[in-house]
Design a protein around this motif. Structure first.
Motif, PDB file in Angstrom:
ATOM      1  N   ALA A   1       0.842  -1.197   0.000  1.00  0.00           N
ATOM      2  CA  ALA A   1       0.000   0.000   0.000  1.00  0.00           C
ATOM      3  C   ALA A   1       0.879   1.250   0.000  1.00  0.00           C
ATOM      4  CB  ALA A   1      -0.913  -0.011   1.223  1.00  0.00           C
ATOM      5  N   GLY A   2       0.437   2.237  -0.791  1.00  0.00           N
ATOM      6  CA  GLY A   2       1.178   3.487  -0.871  1.00  0.00           C
ATOM      7  C   GLY A   2       2.191   3.548  -1.997  1.00  0.00           C
ATOM      8  N   THR A   3       2.472   2.404  -2.660  1.00  0.00           N
ATOM      9  CA  THR A   3       3.410   2.406  -3.788  1.00  0.00           C
ATOM     10  C   THR A   3       2.839   3.286  -4.907  1.00  0.00           C
ATOM     11  OG1 THR A   3       4.088   0.147  -3.277  1.00  0.00           O
ATOM     12  CG2 THR A   3       4.606   0.960  -5.484  1.00  0.00           C
ATOM     13  N   PRO A   4       3.575   4.318  -5.329  1.00  0.00           N
ATOM     14  CA  PRO A   4       3.052   5.190  -6.395  1.00  0.00           C
ATOM     15  C   PRO A   4       2.950   4.434  -7.720  1.00  0.00           C
ATOM     16  CG  PRO A   4       5.320   5.795  -5.838  1.00  0.00           C
ATOM     17  CD  PRO A   4       4.897   4.751  -4.850  1.00  0.00           C
ATOM     18  N   LEU A   5       1.895   4.741  -8.459  1.00  0.00           N
ATOM     19  CA  LEU A   5       1.662   4.064  -9.741  1.00  0.00           C
ATOM     20  C   LEU A   5       1.655   5.087 -10.868  1.00  0.00           C
ATOM     21  CD1 LEU A   5      -1.209   1.566  -8.773  1.00  0.00           C
ATOM     22  CD2 LEU A   5       1.266   1.194  -8.735  1.00  0.00           C
ATOM     23  N   PRO A   6       2.168   4.698 -12.035  1.00  0.00           N
ATOM     24  CA  PRO A   6       2.151   5.624 -13.176  1.00  0.00           C
ATOM     25  C   PRO A   6       0.735   5.826 -13.717  1.00  0.00           C
ATOM     26  CG  PRO A   6       2.984   3.471 -13.849  1.00  0.00           C
ATOM     27  CD  PRO A   6       2.785   3.405 -12.358  1.00  0.00           C
ATOM     28  N   ILE A   7       0.610   6.795 -14.603  1.00  0.00           N
ATOM     29  CA  ILE A   7      -0.697   7.029 -15.246  1.00  0.00           C
ATOM     30  C   ILE A   7      -1.038   5.802 -16.093  1.00  0.00           C
ATOM     31  CG2 ILE A   7      -1.915   8.440 -16.950  1.00  0.00           C
ATOM     32  CD1 ILE A   7      -0.033  10.762 -16.067  1.00  0.00           C
ATOM     33  N   PRO A   8      -2.245   5.235 -15.910  1.00  0.00           N
ATOM     34  CA  PRO A   8      -2.582   4.020 -16.677  1.00  0.00           C
ATOM     35  C   PRO A   8      -2.622   4.269 -18.185  1.00  0.00           C
ATOM     36  CG  PRO A   8      -4.366   4.641 -15.158  1.00  0.00           C
ATOM     37  CD  PRO A   8      -3.295   5.664 -15.012  1.00  0.00           C
ATOM     38  N   GLN A   9      -2.169   3.265 -18.906  1.00  0.00           N
ATOM     39  CA  GLN A   9      -2.186   3.292 -20.371  1.00  0.00           C
ATOM     40  C   GLN A   9      -2.906   2.041 -20.859  1.00  0.00           C
ATOM     41  OE1 GLN A   9      -0.264   5.667 -22.257  1.00  0.00           O
ATOM     42  NE2 GLN A   9       0.149   6.725 -20.322  1.00  0.00           N
TER      43      GLN A   9
END
Length: 517
Positions: A497-505
């Motif tokens: 939890a809290g791991t940043p995720l990139p903008i979905p593609q």
């Protein structure tokens, strides 16, 4: 990977009288998926492919092209090397039968067979198919109204009379049958095993293993008027590539016997009768398994140059995409059966299985996380029975996939993966996280976490089939390359939890038919 489990698998080596087509791509793809799976599962894998470059058929094709056989094979062999890059295969070696290492290996095997009394000099008179590079008995042939003799494959045969060395194949009939009985999974699928056993039980004749009427091949040691029969030459590639004739150490000791020879059903007899007999006669171990897969038709018709329907792998990749082509070829038919390629079936798989089912699951879940969870892995709360059920099905996938891949049931691997994709899509609809955003944001976070964790499992397990698309999915989940092995499946490798995720593609675009003018 010192001390790890080894896995050695091979494609047939492809005959250089033609350009690669969908059938060649299919065989090597199956091996590539298996090799990638085994590597992710912790095996030290050796994956071999290559080209078969000797024989009368090649000599004739080179003559027709107006070039020397070596120049001809150099050019055509490159087409099969190019296929490796086109289809993103992960082979560890590419062998050519014109290489010095192979010539040394085949001549060493011949000498060993001769020293053990398994070869004798005689003369051959009988029917031979140049196209098949195979000998046929009179009872196997049909005669056309014009008197031509036709093999069961449709190839024309010619009468050949010449001096020949013979391998004492007849002496191996009972020992081969005993070997098949003791190793029931040596030949798969089971129907092919029955076919081979029936052929052997009907009686084996000694096999002509040299020719004198043409020159493009490997000379017989000590009698260079003879060149070796192309199948003795070609089959030996599998031990050449692991260092034969050195057997005491190195790669031979490490990888042989091969775990799997993958072949098309048309060359099953050579691999399951001649090859184990040659090896056992030389005091060497036969491979552990030969799997014979089916053939592809195109829009319901047999592939043929005259019909102009032979599909080049490059055409498939350029038209539909590489990952889509890899997926379709292994999903469309039960592996081992014949299959039909059609444009409509391909589009249905792309738009249904990939875009609607898998791609849409990834896109909508990650988009909701991006919008509603601060673009980071959400914090889960207590799991409900529905959560545990979906996570449980994701956690159980490895055992199912491992079991099916070990018998080369690639279609069942994909069935199992898509069953969980279906479960996850139903779970999204039932849990309605878009509604929970207003009524119970904490519960929404749990639902989205469960879905992201399910997608993580799917991303890891689809890597062997669609490596590039799966890598994109795992990147969207913040999973680096060190987090993608099978050892990370299950709760131990769960998303943090809290791991940043990139903008979905989007990962799997829909196939849109080009408008016709």
């Amino acid at each position: 990977m010192a001390g790890s489990k080894t896995y050695y698998l091979t494609t047939p080596i492809y005959y250089v009288n033609d350009v690669p087509h969908i059938g060649h791509a299919y065989t090597t793809l199956a091996c590539d998926v298996l090799a990638r799976f085994m590597r992710l599962d912790g095996y030290d894998v050796r994956f071999l492919t290559g080209t078969d470059e000797h024989g009368q058929k090649v000599e004739k094709s080179a003559l027709a092209a107006g070039v020397e056989p070596q120049a001809f094979t150099d050019r055509v062999s490159q087409n099969f090397r190019d296929l490796v890059g086109l289809m993103n295969y992960s082979n560890d070696d590419f062998i050519r039968t014109t290489e010095p290492r192979h010539i040394k290996s085949v001549q060493a095997l011949w000498t060993r067979l001769q020293e053990r009394g398994e070869i004798y000099l005689g003369s051959y008179a009988g029917w031979y198919s140049v196209r098949d590079e195979a000998f046929y008995g009179e009872d196997e042939l049909t005669t056309t109204p014009t008197g031509r003799k036709i093999a069961p494959t449709g190839a024309e045969c010619e009468w050949v009379e010449e001096p020949s060395y013979f391998f004492r194949l007849s002496a191996w009939q009972d020992r081969l049958l005993e070997f098949y009985e003791q190793n029931p999974n040596f030949i798969l699928p089971p129907g092919k095993r029955n076919e081979v056993m029936a052929f052997v039980k009907a009686g084996l004749k000694d096999l002509s293993i040299s020719r004198t009427t043409f020159k493009w091949g490997i000379p017989v040691p000590g009698d260079e008027a003879h060149i070796m029969y192309v199948w003795l030459d070609a089959l030996t590639n599998y031990i050449t590539a692991v260092g034969y004739p050195e057997t005491e150490g190195g790669d031979y000791a490490k990888y042989w016997p091969a775990d799997l020879h993958m072949v098309g059903k048309d060359i099953l007899r050579f691999h399951t009768i001649y090859w184990p007999a040659f090896l056992m006669a030389a005091g060497l171990q036969p491979p552990k398994r030969v799997f014979a897969h089916g053939w592809w038709t195109i829009e319901g018709q047999k592939m043929s140059k005259s019909l102009g329907n032979v599909i080049a792998p490059e055409t498939l990749v350029n038209t539909y995409g590489l990952e889509q082509t890899r997926y379709f070829l292994l999903r469309e038919v039960p592996f081992g059966n014949d299959g039909d390629f059609s444009h409509r079936a391909m589009v249905n798989r792309i738009n249904g299985d990939l875009a609607n089912d898998y791609g849409n699951l990834v896109q909508r879940v990650l988009s909701m996380i991006g919008k509603n969870c601060g673009a980071a892995v959400p914090q889960p709360g207590p799991f409900t029975e529905a959560d545990e059920r979906l996570l449980g099905s994701a956690h159980a996938l490895l055992d199912t996939v491992r079991r099916e891949i070990q018998v080369q049931a690639f279609h069942k691997v994909l069935d199992a993966l898509w069953a969980v994709i279906g479960d996850a899509n139903r779970y999204v609809d039932e849990q309605a996280p878009w509604a929970l955003r207003k009524t119970d944001p904490a519960r929404m976070g749990t639902v989205l976490y469960v879905l992201a964790e399910t997608i993580r499992h799917l991303g890891i397990l689809t890597q062997p089939i669609m490596p590039a698309a799966s890598a994109r999915i795992l990147e969207l989940l913040g999973q680096g390359e060190d987090a993608r092995g099978f050892g990370r499946l299950g709760p131990a490798g769960a998303l943090v939890a809290g791991t940043p995720l990139p903008i979905p593609q989007g990962v799997f675009p829909r196939y849109v038919e080009e408008a016709k003018n």
